[in-house]
Write a protein that holds these residues in place. Structure first.
Motif, PDB file in Angstrom:
ATOM      1  N   GLU A  79       0.839  -1.208   0.000  1.00  0.00           N
ATOM      2  CA  GLU A  79       0.000   0.000   0.000  1.00  0.00           C
ATOM      3  C   GLU A  79       0.872   1.257   0.000  1.00  0.00           C
ATOM      4  O   GLU A  79       0.669   2.168  -0.811  1.00  0.00           O
ATOM      5  CB  GLU A  79      -0.900  -0.036   1.240  1.00  0.00           C
ATOM      6  CG  GLU A  79      -2.179   0.720   1.078  1.00  0.00           C
ATOM      7  CD  GLU A  79      -3.124   0.472   2.241  1.00  0.00           C
ATOM      8  OE1 GLU A  79      -3.753  -0.581   2.265  1.00  0.00           O
ATOM      9  OE2 GLU A  79      -3.216   1.343   3.126  1.00  0.00           O
ATOM     10  N   LEU A  80       1.868   1.266   0.881  1.00  0.00           N
ATOM     11  CA  LEU A  80       2.758   2.436   0.969  1.00  0.00           C
ATOM     12  C   LEU A  80       3.648   2.554  -0.281  1.00  0.00           C
ATOM     13  O   LEU A  80       3.914   3.664  -0.748  1.00  0.00           O
ATOM     14  CB  LEU A  80       3.622   2.348   2.228  1.00  0.00           C
ATOM     15  CG  LEU A  80       3.098   3.080   3.465  1.00  0.00           C
ATOM     16  CD1 LEU A  80       2.789   4.533   3.154  1.00  0.00           C
ATOM     17  CD2 LEU A  80       1.860   2.454   4.042  1.00  0.00           C
ATOM     18  N   ILE A  83       1.669   4.275  -2.843  1.00  0.00           N
ATOM     19  CA  ILE A  83       1.543   5.707  -2.532  1.00  0.00           C
ATOM     20  C   ILE A  83       2.811   6.459  -2.977  1.00  0.00           C
ATOM     21  O   ILE A  83       2.740   7.498  -3.644  1.00  0.00           O
ATOM     22  CB  ILE A  83       1.305   5.920  -1.009  1.00  0.00           C
ATOM     23  CG1 ILE A  83      -0.049   5.352  -0.591  1.00  0.00           C
ATOM     24  CG2 ILE A  83       1.444   7.383  -0.601  1.00  0.00           C
ATOM     25  CD1 ILE A  83      -1.241   6.069  -1.159  1.00  0.00           C
ATOM     26  N   PHE A  84       3.983   5.911  -2.630  1.00  0.00           N
ATOM     27  CA  PHE A  84       5.232   6.593  -2.996  1.00  0.00           C
ATOM     28  C   PHE A  84       5.483   6.523  -4.509  1.00  0.00           C
ATOM     29  O   PHE A  84       6.001   7.478  -5.089  1.00  0.00           O
ATOM     30  CB  PHE A  84       6.410   6.027  -2.192  1.00  0.00           C
ATOM     31  CG  PHE A  84       6.466   6.572  -0.791  1.00  0.00           C
ATOM     32  CD1 PHE A  84       7.074   7.792  -0.537  1.00  0.00           C
ATOM     33  CD2 PHE A  84       5.881   5.906   0.269  1.00  0.00           C
ATOM     34  CE1 PHE A  84       7.104   8.327   0.749  1.00  0.00           C
ATOM     35  CE2 PHE A  84       5.912   6.423   1.556  1.00  0.00           C
ATOM     36  CZ  PHE A  84       6.522   7.633   1.799  1.00  0.00           C
ATOM     37  N   LEU A 193       9.665   8.375   7.159  1.00  0.00           N
ATOM     38  CA  LEU A 193       8.214   8.535   6.975  1.00  0.00           C
ATOM     39  C   LEU A 193       7.596   7.205   6.533  1.00  0.00           C
ATOM     40  O   LEU A 193       6.533   6.800   7.025  1.00  0.00           O
ATOM     41  CB  LEU A 193       7.939   9.628   5.934  1.00  0.00           C
ATOM     42  CG  LEU A 193       6.478   9.913   5.637  1.00  0.00           C
ATOM     43  CD1 LEU A 193       5.773  10.498   6.856  1.00  0.00           C
ATOM     44  CD2 LEU A 193       6.325  10.862   4.461  1.00  0.00           C
ATOM     45  N   LEU A 197       4.764   5.167   8.614  1.00  0.00           N
ATOM     46  CA  LEU A 197       3.452   4.880   8.039  1.00  0.00           C
ATOM     47  C   LEU A 197       3.193   3.375   7.963  1.00  0.00           C
ATOM     48  O   LEU A 197       2.067   2.915   8.183  1.00  0.00           O
ATOM     49  CB  LEU A 197       3.325   5.524   6.642  1.00  0.00           C
ATOM     50  CG  LEU A 197       3.216   7.050   6.638  1.00  0.00           C
ATOM     51  CD1 LEU A 197       3.241   7.598   5.213  1.00  0.00           C
ATOM     52  CD2 LEU A 197       1.938   7.507   7.327  1.00  0.00           C
ATOM     53  N   ARG A 201       0.121   1.547   9.714  1.00  0.00           N
ATOM     54  CA  ARG A 201      -0.804   0.759   8.881  1.00  0.00           C
ATOM     55  C   ARG A 201      -0.860  -0.700   9.366  1.00  0.00           C
ATOM     56  O   ARG A 201      -1.928  -1.329   9.333  1.00  0.00           O
ATOM     57  CB  ARG A 201      -0.334   0.843   7.420  1.00  0.00           C
ATOM     58  CG  ARG A 201      -1.179   0.105   6.421  1.00  0.00           C
ATOM     59  CD  ARG A 201      -2.553   0.707   6.306  1.00  0.00           C
ATOM     60  NE  ARG A 201      -3.396  -0.127   5.468  1.00  0.00           N
ATOM     61  CZ  ARG A 201      -4.062  -1.201   5.892  1.00  0.00           C
ATOM     62  NH1 ARG A 201      -4.003  -1.581   7.149  1.00  0.00           N
ATOM     63  NH2 ARG A 201      -4.806  -1.907   5.062  1.00  0.00           N
ATOM     64  N   LEU A 204      -3.031  -0.907  12.423  1.00  0.00           N
ATOM     65  CA  LEU A 204      -4.438  -0.839  12.018  1.00  0.00           C
ATOM     66  C   LEU A 204      -4.895  -2.196  11.465  1.00  0.00           C
ATOM     67  O   LEU A 204      -5.984  -2.684  11.794  1.00  0.00           O
ATOM     68  CB  LEU A 204      -4.607   0.263  10.962  1.00  0.00           C
ATOM     69  CG  LEU A 204      -6.025   0.585  10.520  1.00  0.00           C
ATOM     70  CD1 LEU A 204      -6.862   1.089  11.681  1.00  0.00           C
ATOM     71  CD2 LEU A 204      -6.017   1.639   9.416  1.00  0.00           C
TER      72      LEU A 204
END
Lengths: 222, 53
Positions: A79-80, A83-84, A193, A197, A201, A204
């Motif tokens: 997921e990250l 995003i990047f 970062l 994150l 995540r 969660l």
């Protein structure tokens, strides 16, 4: 990982990186001020590669041990990574337009990066359809391992294809020391970062799984 | 300074993508909170149904 001190560290390093980009590093002579996009375009690319490497490691470990924590690491890193990679694919064209005259060219590195991004989006879609069922976790782990083959292709794209097809510079361009330091400060900020994150995540995802199990238990008991 | 707007757009894009992701995480955390409250209520109701020992 203690979240508040680590978040403060991320924040501090990001502030240092911002100071280095906008107050310290000199403006590049040929490209001018727009070259400063380099200081978040390249670190975002490295961060996405690191995240995809964590998907690779998490997937291998999940297939070996069948422990949920490795599956969670793979899922959250994917997921990250997406995003990047999205940041790379947005900032790249914004840098390309004033320098190359166009937002997009189907040159090796851009194309291979777009393909990699698409594959990991597909990985997330597979996860989205199958939630946390064991067969989907296994298929995703295989996909997570195979998808990583694209990452070296993106990195070495400037060497693998003919020079006349390239718009990106070679990998070993000499940077002025201030620019080199700024690049590494920005990489440190993006990596921190990314880790922060991913940790958030994963926590969660762990709670989501616990809630789903509790819900199932309640349904089974009634 | 001619290309400052490209630098601004790229920099803004980084923050927009990151904030959108954080908002997405926040929404999921909120959803999880609602699910937990619902489960707590179900547990309470279930305990209420149990006969006194």
């Amino acid at each position: 990982m203690r979240s508040v001190p680590f978040s403060c560290l991320v924040f501090a390093v990001m502030l240092v990186a911002l100071g280095a980009i906008f107050l310290w590093v000199p403006t590049e002579k040929e490209m001018g001020i727009v070259q400063r996009i380099f200081y978040f375009h390249v670190p975002a690319a490295f961060s996405s590669f690191l995240a995809f490497f964590l998907v690779f490691v998490g997937s291998i470990q999940y297939l070996r041990t069948r422990e949920d924590k490795w599956d969670r690491l793979a899922l959250c890193s994917a997921e990250l990574g997406v995003i990047f990679a999205l940041i790379v694919l947005i900032t790249g064209p914004l840098w390309a337009k004033p320098i190359w005259g166009v937002y997009w060219r189907w040159e090796p590195r851009l194309t291979s990066m777009l393909i990699t991004f698409t594959i990991y989006v597909a990985y997330l879609m597979v996860r989205g359809y199958g939630a946390n069922s064991a067969p989907v976790q296994r298929i995703s782990a295989v996909l997570g391992i195979l998808a990583f083959a694209n990452v070296p292709l993106v990195y070495y794209a400037v060497d693998l294809w003919a020079a006349d097809q390239q718009l990106h510079p070679p990998r070993n361009v000499e940077l002025e020391p201030t620019m080199q330091y700024t690049k590494w400060i920005c990489c440190a900020a993006f990596f921190l970062l990314l880790f922060r994150l991913i940790a958030q995540r994963m926590e969660l995802a762990r709670i989501e799984k616990a809630v789903a199990l509790l819900r199932q238990k309640l349904i089974d008991e009634t | 300074m001619d290309n400052l707007h490209y630098l601004f757009a790229a920099f803004a894009a980084v923050w927009i993508v990151l904030f959108a992701y954080l908002a997405h995480l926040n929404r999921r955390t909120g959803e999880l909170g609602r699910q937990l409250a619902e489960l707590e209520l179900k547990l309470k109701n279930k305990e209420g149904d149990l006969p006194d020992e």
